[in-house]
Design a protein around this motif. Structure first.
Motif, mmCIF file in Angstrom:
data_model
loop_
_atom_site.group_PDB
_atom_site.id
_atom_site.type_symbol
_atom_site.label_atom_id
_atom_site.label_comp_id
_atom_site.label_asym_id
_atom_site.label_seq_id
_atom_site.Cartn_x
_atom_site.Cartn_y
_atom_site.Cartn_z
ATOM 1 N N ALA A 195 0.644 -1.279 0.318
ATOM 2 C CA ALA A 195 0.131 0.080 -0.109
ATOM 3 C C ALA A 195 1.098 1.309 -0.065
ATOM 4 O O ALA A 195 1.137 1.986 -0.780
ATOM 5 C CB ALA A 195 -0.848 -0.322 1.375
ATOM 6 N N ARG A 196 1.488 1.164 1.249
ATOM 7 C CA ARG A 196 3.114 2.183 0.827
ATOM 8 C C ARG A 196 3.863 2.572 -0.639
ATOM 9 O O ARG A 196 3.515 3.556 -1.263
ATOM 10 C CB ARG A 196 3.711 1.713 2.306
ATOM 11 N N ASN A 231 2.961 1.807 -3.692
ATOM 12 C CA ASN A 231 1.818 1.817 -5.008
ATOM 13 C C ASN A 231 1.085 2.951 -4.300
ATOM 14 O O ASN A 231 0.464 3.571 -5.335
ATOM 15 C CB ASN A 231 1.084 0.696 -4.487
ATOM 16 N N ARG A 232 1.609 3.908 -3.498
ATOM 17 C CA ARG A 232 1.380 6.141 -3.833
ATOM 18 C C ARG A 232 1.650 5.915 -4.796
ATOM 19 O O ARG A 232 1.290 7.013 -5.590
ATOM 20 C CB ARG A 232 0.976 6.300 -2.201
ATOM 21 N N ARG A 233 2.792 5.476 -5.915
ATOM 22 C CA ARG A 233 3.338 5.883 -6.406
ATOM 23 C C ARG A 233 2.402 5.519 -7.678
ATOM 24 O O ARG A 233 1.993 4.177 -8.338
ATOM 25 C CB ARG A 233 4.794 5.949 -6.547
ATOM 26 N N TYR A 234 2.053 6.131 -8.816
ATOM 27 C CA TYR A 234 1.947 5.673 -9.580
ATOM 28 C C TYR A 234 2.499 4.109 -10.594
ATOM 29 O O TYR A 234 3.827 4.516 -10.708
ATOM 30 C CB TYR A 234 1.845 6.395 -11.090
ATOM 31 N N ASP A 257 -1.530 -0.358 -13.164
ATOM 32 C CA ASP A 257 -1.719 0.291 -11.435
ATOM 33 C C ASP A 257 -3.485 -0.217 -11.192
ATOM 34 O O ASP A 257 -3.116 -0.379 -9.593
ATOM 35 C CB ASP A 257 -2.072 1.637 -11.661
ATOM 36 N N ASN A 310 -3.398 -2.134 -7.813
ATOM 37 C CA ASN A 310 -3.654 -2.422 -6.599
ATOM 38 C C ASN A 310 -5.186 -2.807 -5.839
ATOM 39 O O ASN A 310 -4.865 -2.897 -4.348
ATOM 40 C CB ASN A 310 -3.770 -0.620 -6.517
ATOM 41 N N GLU A 338 12.859 3.278 -3.044
ATOM 42 C CA GLU A 338 11.756 3.949 -2.791
ATOM 43 C C GLU A 338 13.289 4.984 -1.945
ATOM 44 O O GLU A 338 13.009 6.447 -2.526
ATOM 45 C CB GLU A 338 11.714 4.285 -1.425
#
Length: 324
Positions: free
Chosen positions: A181-182, A184-187, A194, A198, A309
């Motif tokens: 979840a963290r 995949n905040r990035r597109y 996506d 998600n 990241e």
């Protein structure tokens, strides 16, 4: 393959010790190769009876186009590891086939304790039609097929298998995806991809709410940069010499074997406190490794998502070795 066997598999040291998942019934949907195969094998190593499904058999090759891995071989590996592997050819987009699968497990076992949704098979589509393209440049048929493979198959399987799963005294539902979840905040490069990666995170979140009253756990898990059979073939290397590919793709230095995630999930499945720790959450292979003290087959503990990241996107001056 494992130089850390004593640490990873205490039952190998104590033959009279009951494996932690002995008597448990698992279904790994999408177990032909990659993470799904490893997950099935490690659940078997922990003593479970594991039904393994997929579309590639010794007589039929799926749209993925690889004949080198089959569900029969996966079942044999599960049994060789100490569990009981049962191969059932299943297309999880075909509701009747999934109903037949669930009916068989019901007749054979009367319940299901662990359901792992590792359904995908869209690698060719993402490589050819998705990555590097806007959503409106992606052929619609290919985009919709990605959603079928990565979302609809998961929903069908969950909907039809959950009535059997909730008969367990401790149901465990696992959604396997790409990213937490963290992260995949990035597109994720393309709208269809996506959505496909998600959706399982939200499925686990929602099912966590629904399974709570049954004492159940739903969790989404992800590997990092996976050294699947397909990825090794793509780079022209094997598991034994995979580091030769780093010259072509430097980030491959953070890659992990499929067994890294599988060891962590097997430990989670054996954890009596898993609901309190994981229900509704998403976790990476590195998260599970840190929580349960497992390591990859080479003894390392890579954290690919933190590496990407911090270093790839964040510009930190560090090497993959700093994240192993």
């Amino acid at each position: 393959m494992d130089k850390d066997t004593d640490t990873q598999h205490p039952d190998a040291r104590h033959p009279d010790h009951k494996p932690p998942l002995a008597g448990r019934i698992a279904l790994v949907a999408g177990a032909t190769r990659g993470a799904g195969r490893a997950l099935a094998v490690e659940l078997g190593r922990a003593g479970a009876t594991v039904y393994v499904t997929g579309r590639t058999t010794r007589e039929h090759v799926s749209e993925v186009g690889r004949a080198t891995e089959t569900i029969e071989e996966t079942a044999e590996l599960v049994t060789a590891a100490g569990g009981t592997g049962i191969a059932v050819p299943t297309d999880h987009l075909d509701e009747d086939q999934v109903r037949t699968l669930v009916g068989r497990i019901d007749r054979d076992q009367g319940r299901l304790d662990i359901l792992v949704n590792d359904l995908w098979g869209g690698e060719r589509l993402t490589a050819d039609s998705v990555f590097g393209k806007k959503s409106w440049e992606t052929p619609l048929a290919d985009g919709l097929r990605i959603l079928e493979l990565g979302v609809r198959s998961h929903v069908i399987t969950a909907a039809l298998a959950l009535p059997l799963l909730v008969r367990s005294d401790a149901p465990l539902h696992v959604e396997v995806t790409d990213g937490t979840a963290r992260s995949n905040r990035r597109y994720r490069e393309n709208l269809y991809y996506d959505l496909a990666k998600n959706a399982p995170i939200r499925i686990a979140f929602g099912l966590g709410e629904e399974l709570a009253e049954y004492g159940g756990t739903a969790v989404a898990v992800t590997p990092g940069f996976l050294r699947s059979e397909q990825m090794l073939t793509y780079f022209g290397v094997t598991e034994e010499n995979w580091r030769d590919a780093v010259a072509r793709e430097p980030h491959f230095a953070i890659a992990e074997s499929p067994y890294y995630l599988a060891r962590g999930l097997a430990a989670l499945a054996a954890d009596p406190d898993r609901a309190a720790r994981w229900n509704g959450r998403s976790a990476s292979s590195a998260d599970l490794a840190q929580a349960y003290g497992v390591r990859d087959v080479d003894g390392s503990r890579p954290d690919a998502w933190a590496y990407f990241e911090d270093v790839v996107y964040g510009g930190k001056d560090a090497s993959p070795d700093d994240y192993r």
